[in-house]
Design an enzyme around this catalytic site. Structure first.
Site, PDB file in Angstrom:
ATOM      1  N   LYS A  99       0.859  -0.999  -0.082  1.00  0.00           N
ATOM      2  CA  LYS A  99      -0.032  -0.052  -0.063  1.00  0.00           C
ATOM      3  C   LYS A  99       0.656   1.327   0.218  1.00  0.00           C
ATOM      4  CE  LYS A  99      -3.416   2.668   2.622  1.00  0.00           C
ATOM      5  NZ  LYS A  99      -3.935   3.111   3.860  1.00  0.00           N
ATOM      6  N   GLY A 160      -8.428   9.431   9.402  1.00  0.00           N
ATOM      7  CA  GLY A 160      -8.598   9.775  10.797  1.00  0.00           C
ATOM      8  C   GLY A 160      -9.774  10.544  10.887  1.00  0.00           C
ATOM      9  N   ALA A 187      -9.562   5.614   3.760  1.00  0.00           N
ATOM     10  CA  ALA A 187      -9.268   6.869   4.702  1.00  0.00           C
ATOM     11  C   ALA A 187     -10.647   7.463   4.991  1.00  0.00           C
ATOM     12  CB  ALA A 187      -8.235   7.742   4.381  1.00  0.00           C
ATOM     13  N   GLY A 188     -11.034   7.979   6.250  1.00  0.00           N
ATOM     14  CA  GLY A 188     -12.108   8.970   6.546  1.00  0.00           C
ATOM     15  C   GLY A 188     -13.348   8.387   6.629  1.00  0.00           C
ATOM     16  N   ASN A 209      -9.297   1.670   9.519  1.00  0.00           N
ATOM     17  CA  ASN A 209      -8.487   1.306  11.111  1.00  0.00           C
ATOM     18  C   ASN A 209      -9.047   2.056  12.145  1.00  0.00           C
ATOM     19  OD1 ASN A 209      -5.104   0.977  11.539  1.00  0.00           O
ATOM     20  ND2 ASN A 209      -6.618   0.757  12.669  1.00  0.00           N
ATOM     21  N   THR A 210      -9.070   3.301  11.975  1.00  0.00           N
ATOM     22  CA  THR A 210      -9.364   4.121  13.290  1.00  0.00           C
ATOM     23  C   THR A 210     -10.885   3.819  13.641  1.00  0.00           C
ATOM     24  OG1 THR A 210      -7.698   5.989  12.336  1.00  0.00           O
ATOM     25  CG2 THR A 210      -9.317   6.457  14.218  1.00  0.00           C
TER      26      THR A 210
END
Length: 262
Positions: A99, A160, A187-188, A209-210
């Site tokens: 990645k 994040g 992301a996001g 992830n977050t």
């Protein structure tokens, strides 16, 4: 018939990719990934450092999961740095998948498009299967395909932030203009509904992830995202009804008697 998708020749059934960072403890990470039923998990060489024993405990938990690894070049700010880290990851994690992250702005962690394309070309020529983290810009995505990328990972919002898909028009344009390219929204995404929206738009998968790792109950949140991805994909395949400007009755009125009082 099982609904599958392809990434660099690998046939996959799960459309949810999950990261391994930020969890409160290794057990929470392991159980969340199991609950998500993800087949691919991302790992960072800089976080795990298995080559020097710095992350041996975490690395053992990751090995025990027996998942397809997607190392990332998180924290790199230029092509040279990302290429070096990718080569180290290939040796340590024993995979040619990478990645590719090349950050151009530290405030919103937006990728540097020029360094990203340069790194993608060099790594692809060197035999890597590059998963580039990019913005939702059509021209940038076309350039990445031109240098050999077979998968694109456009952001939904800055890393994040949990804001979800901020520019649906751009992602819909990518899906329409590049119909055969796997699109992984990366992301996001902060809620399962965000993941559902991405799959309803025809995107191939989501990576996050977050949103899971920082939830009060990461395992339950991972389960929620798994179900949301399945719901979004089912909606896309079934063909969601188009939006209308005016109301339309769900019960037919043709032939229905109307009674009037004088």
């Amino acid at each position: 018939m099982t609904d599958t998708w392809q990434a660099y020749g690998e046939t996959l059934t799960s459309r949810l990719l999950l990261g391994t960072a930020l969890y409160p403890n290794p057990n929470a990470m392991q159980e969340s990934i199991k609950a998500s039923e993800s087949e691919i998990i991302t790992v960072s060489l800089r976080r795990q450092s298995p080559e020097d024993g710095g992350g041996e405990s975490m690395w053992q938990f990751i090995r025990d999961l027996n998942k397809k690894l997607l190392p990332n070049t998180a924290g790199c700010h230029n092509a040279k740095e990302a290429i070096n880290l990718a080569k180290m990851s290939r040796e340590i994690f024993n995979t040619h998948w990478i990645k590719l992250e090349v950050i151009g702005d530290d405030y919103n962690l937006q990728p540097d498009p020029f360094e990203l394309v340069e790194a993608a070309k060099i790594l692809t020529d060197d035999g890597f299967a590059v998963f580039p983290y990019c913005t939702d810009d059509l021209v940038l995505c076309q350039k990445l395909l031109d240098v050999g990328c077979e998968v694109l990972m456009p952001w939904g919002a800055p890393i994040g932030t949990g804001r979800g898909i901020m520019n649906p028009y751009s992602l819909e344009t990518l899906r329409q203009r590049l119909p055969n390219v796997p699109l992984i929204i990366d992301a996001g995404l902060g809620k399962p509904s965000h993941a559902c929206q991405a799959l309803e738009m025809g995107c191939s998968a989501v990576l996050l992830n977050t949103a899971v790792a920082k939830a009060h109950d990461p395992v339950l949140m991972a389960t929620g995202f798994k179900q949301a991805v399945e719901a979004g994909r089912a909606s896309f395949l079934a063909g969601a009804m188009p939006e209308r400007q005016s109301a339309s009755p769900s019960t037919p009125v043709l032939g229905t008697p109307f009674w009037h009082q004088s």
